[in-house]
Enzyme design. Sequence first.
Site, PDB file in Angstrom:
ATOM      1  N   SER A 149       0.785  -1.218   0.000  1.00 17.11           N
ATOM      2  CA  SER A 149       0.000   0.000   0.000  1.00 17.11           C
ATOM      3  C   SER A 149       0.826   1.281   0.000  1.00 17.11           C
ATOM      4  O   SER A 149       1.634   1.508  -0.886  1.00 17.11           O
ATOM      5  CB  SER A 149      -0.950  -0.037   1.183  1.00 17.11           C
ATOM      6  OG  SER A 149      -1.861   1.008   1.077  1.00 17.11           O
ATOM      7  N   HIS A 150       0.655   2.084   1.058  1.00 16.80           N
ATOM      8  CA  HIS A 150       1.300   3.394   1.117  1.00 16.80           C
ATOM      9  C   HIS A 150       2.736   3.298   1.639  1.00 16.80           C
ATOM     10  O   HIS A 150       3.416   4.307   1.735  1.00 16.80           O
ATOM     11  CB  HIS A 150       0.498   4.295   2.050  1.00 16.80           C
ATOM     12  CG  HIS A 150       0.332   3.675   3.410  1.00 16.80           C
ATOM     13  ND1 HIS A 150      -0.468   2.576   3.613  1.00 16.80           N
ATOM     14  CD2 HIS A 150       0.896   3.968   4.603  1.00 16.80           C
ATOM     15  CE1 HIS A 150      -0.395   2.228   4.883  1.00 16.80           C
ATOM     16  NE2 HIS A 150       0.419   3.055   5.506  1.00 16.80           N
ATOM     17  N   ASP A 198      -2.438   6.452  -3.457  1.00 18.18           N
ATOM     18  CA  ASP A 198      -1.270   5.810  -2.855  1.00 18.18           C
ATOM     19  C   ASP A 198      -0.749   4.651  -3.701  1.00 18.18           C
ATOM     20  O   ASP A 198      -1.154   4.467  -4.846  1.00 18.18           O
ATOM     21  CB  ASP A 198      -1.628   5.310  -1.450  1.00 18.18           C
ATOM     22  CG  ASP A 198      -2.595   4.147  -1.491  1.00 18.18           C
ATOM     23  OD1 ASP A 198      -3.376   4.073  -2.445  1.00 18.18           O
ATOM     24  OD2 ASP A 198      -2.555   3.299  -0.581  1.00 18.18           O
ATOM     25  N   ASP A 208      -1.216   1.387  -3.939  1.00 20.83           N
ATOM     26  CA  ASP A 208      -2.121   0.443  -4.597  1.00 20.83           C
ATOM     27  C   ASP A 208      -3.464   1.049  -4.985  1.00 20.83           C
ATOM     28  O   ASP A 208      -4.392   0.331  -5.356  1.00 20.83           O
ATOM     29  CB  ASP A 208      -2.326  -0.795  -3.726  1.00 20.83           C
ATOM     30  CG  ASP A 208      -2.972  -0.464  -2.387  1.00 20.83           C
ATOM     31  OD1 ASP A 208      -2.809   0.673  -1.921  1.00 20.83           O
ATOM     32  OD2 ASP A 208      -3.634  -1.344  -1.812  1.00 20.83           O
ATOM     33  N   ASP A 232      -5.885   2.700  -3.333  1.00 22.88           N
ATOM     34  CA  ASP A 232      -7.132   2.695  -2.566  1.00 22.88           C
ATOM     35  C   ASP A 232      -7.315   3.943  -1.713  1.00 22.88           C
ATOM     36  O   ASP A 232      -8.409   4.227  -1.253  1.00 22.88           O
ATOM     37  CB  ASP A 232      -7.295   1.402  -1.744  1.00 22.88           C
ATOM     38  CG  ASP A 232      -6.122   1.120  -0.826  1.00 22.88           C
ATOM     39  OD1 ASP A 232      -5.220   1.971  -0.740  1.00 22.88           O
ATOM     40  OD2 ASP A 232      -6.112   0.042  -0.199  1.00 22.88           O
ATOM     41  N   ARG A 233      -6.233   4.691  -1.483  1.00 17.93           N
ATOM     42  CA  ARG A 233      -6.379   5.904  -0.662  1.00 17.93           C
ATOM     43  C   ARG A 233      -6.562   7.141  -1.527  1.00 17.93           C
ATOM     44  O   ARG A 233      -6.221   7.126  -2.702  1.00 17.93           O
ATOM     45  CB  ARG A 233      -5.120   6.110   0.185  1.00 17.93           C
ATOM     46  CG  ARG A 233      -4.893   4.999   1.169  1.00 17.93           C
ATOM     47  CD  ARG A 233      -3.723   5.323   2.069  1.00 17.93           C
ATOM     48  NE  ARG A 233      -3.602   4.302   3.083  1.00 17.93           N
ATOM     49  CZ  ARG A 233      -3.093   4.488   4.286  1.00 17.93           C
ATOM     50  NH1 ARG A 233      -2.625   5.675   4.617  1.00 17.93           N
ATOM     51  NH2 ARG A 233      -3.023   3.509   5.152  1.00 17.93           N
ATOM     52  N   LYS A 273     -11.499   0.259  -0.296  1.00 21.08           N
ATOM     53  CA  LYS A 273     -11.548   1.697  -0.480  1.00 21.08           C
ATOM     54  C   LYS A 273     -11.017   1.999  -1.884  1.00 21.08           C
ATOM     55  O   LYS A 273     -10.324   1.172  -2.472  1.00 21.08           O
ATOM     56  CB  LYS A 273     -10.781   2.431   0.603  1.00 21.08           C
ATOM     57  CG  LYS A 273      -9.376   1.964   0.879  1.00 21.08           C
ATOM     58  CD  LYS A 273      -8.911   2.618   2.165  1.00 21.08           C
ATOM     59  CE  LYS A 273      -7.435   2.430   2.402  1.00 21.08           C
ATOM     60  NZ  LYS A 273      -7.130   1.134   3.004  1.00 21.08           N
TER      61      LYS A 273
HETATM   62  C1  G16 Z   1      -4.833  -0.144   5.625  1.00 19.84           C
HETATM   63  C2  G16 Z   1      -6.244  -0.587   5.867  1.00 19.84           C
HETATM   64  C3  G16 Z   1      -7.069   0.561   6.363  1.00 19.84           C
HETATM   65  C4  G16 Z   1      -6.426   1.202   7.580  1.00 19.84           C
HETATM   66  C5  G16 Z   1      -5.006   1.586   7.248  1.00 19.84           C
HETATM   67  C6  G16 Z   1      -4.231   2.106   8.442  1.00 19.84           C
HETATM   68  O1  G16 Z   1      -4.805   0.762   4.576  1.00 19.84           O
HETATM   69  O2  G16 Z   1      -6.815  -1.095   4.686  1.00 19.84           O
HETATM   70  O3  G16 Z   1      -8.338   0.094   6.630  1.00 19.84           O
HETATM   71  O4  G16 Z   1      -7.141   2.316   7.980  1.00 19.84           O
HETATM   72  O5  G16 Z   1      -4.313   0.465   6.773  1.00 19.84           O
HETATM   73  O6  G16 Z   1      -4.085   1.112   9.360  1.00 19.84           O
HETATM   74  P1  G16 Z   1      -3.110   1.246  10.583  1.00 19.84           P
HETATM   75  O7  G16 Z   1      -3.579   2.459  11.325  1.00 19.84           O
HETATM   76  O8  G16 Z   1      -3.303  -0.040  11.337  1.00 19.84           O
HETATM   77  O9  G16 Z   1      -1.715   1.443  10.059  1.00 19.84           O
HETATM   78  P2  G16 Z   1      -3.836   0.534   3.357  1.00 19.84           P
HETATM   79  O10 G16 Z   1      -4.099   1.701   2.464  1.00 19.84           O
HETATM   80  O11 G16 Z   1      -2.472   0.509   3.952  1.00 19.84           O
HETATM   81  O12 G16 Z   1      -4.242  -0.784   2.790  1.00 19.84           O
END
Ligand code: G16
Length: 543
Positions: free
Chosen positions: A113-114, A277, A279, A281-282, A376
Amino acid sequence: MSVRTIATTPYQDQRPGTSGLRKKVPVFQQPNYAENFIQSVFDVLEGFAGKTLIVGGDGRFYNREVIQKLIKMAIANGFGRIMVGQGGILSTPAASNMIRQYKAFGGVVLSASHNPGGEHGDFGIKFNVANGGPAPEKITEAIYARSKVISEYRIFDTADIDIDTIGTKKIGDAEVVIFDPVADYAALMEKLFDFDAIRAMIKGGFTLRFDAMHAVTGPYAKEILEHRLGAPEGSVVNFVPLPDFGGHHPDPNLVYARDLYDLMMSDKAPDFGAASDGDGDRNLIIGRGIFVTPSDSLAILAANAHLVPAYKDGIKGIARSMPTSAAADRVAEKLGIGMYETPTGWKFFGNLLDADKVTICGEESSGTSSNHVREKDGLWAVLLWLNILAVRKESVKAIVEGHWAKFGRNYYTRHDYEEVDADIAQKLVTDLRARLASLPGSTVNGLRITKADDFAYHDPIDHSVSEHQGVRIYFEGGGRVVLRLSGTGTSGATIRIYIERFEADQSRHNLDTQETLAALIEAAEQIAEVKKRSRRSGPSVIT
Ligand code: G16
């Protein structure tokens, strides 16, 4: 060509976090590390023989290598059709759509992801189930249990598969389909939104910038925003996905998307700025001269969704993660629809969406989406904003300030302390939990605590219970502080503190966020001692 069974020894650290298994690339490069995890996923699933698996990733370093392993292992384990995004590229929301559209058994998205990429960056594997959403906790926990005892994996013995040429090939008993990762997703967006209205707005001089951060949304944004909606070439920047994201951190926040923020606050700002981001989704939304917090964005999108074709009959309900501000709650109240508060992690929205209890979901961590997929969706949020702007014909700033005037404003900020020693972070949370019962009634930094608890979620659909999802402290006058450990980091622990205060008085809607929350921020420090115990002078990231 045949199926080979290879002996392996288990690793003990393959517990999926908030969103799949995320580790540093060198961890994934250990012998059989990826194979063990993939086989553990297949081992806990039942009934996929002959069915379809969707495969893709965000293009980060090690993506192509793991895709080869994954395809060969899926063939050996009995999937009938493996559909792979061309070049191994597939955004998370597009994967979710593909799973649903092609009635697949599930999908595997290779992404962290990010998190940063490259040879020394992060890598990740996430399994999504047939509804298109991330696997629920009971599956991820079963995968983890399996990974600790695994002794062999199965792989089809064949040369590497060409994943760059679109088409279908028979390999063993399976079909491997290489598809255009953008086409079906772009068609879905055309169905949801009024592209003619957005096109007309852009033709009329509306300007935008979308920063794809050298991550997966580049090809999607180019096609949709520039080719289909007519934004001039150059509106989408950093659109070529790179294995190391060009050396940047593909996290669309005010720190890592600073260039975009600076542009949007300058004289040269276009009407609308956005980013996504790693992937896809953000989302980050910035109007000319105004940053829209993800919590406000959720509330504003929910309040205006009826203006666009997909939601013209209204929305059924809204869900938000617990640390997300309560801005959306007042929209739900006004609309007379359900409001649900879930733990952090998109997987918790799946049941509510499947049961049609909610239409729109969102998280403070820059995630918003609807029932069109079960993830998302960064570009969806951008398009929903653009569609609303095209209908309302007002600036982002006017829409946000108008929303605050009508519903009140939730001042909101998140302070992250990254790479804190894991033991120190764990002890801090344990100590805080132990003190929770004694906090209500006490006064800290002049603020009276009314309630304090450790959030536990009771899923109203499948009645599962998820405990220890974050400490919540409520103050007299509407203030709230939440503290939890991130479930997505890969080194040490990340402590997140979420601070919020409601302000009904319109004459006080344009104050500085950090200043207006300063007393709560100090109270949080006095209660939890994050700065003191982590020996930091302040947070690593403020959003
Ligand atoms: C993931 C989850 C999200 C979550 C985020 C942050 O996002 O899919 O639902 O809000 O992590 O999580 P944490 O606060 O535990 O780091 P992504 O975009 O990384 O897949």
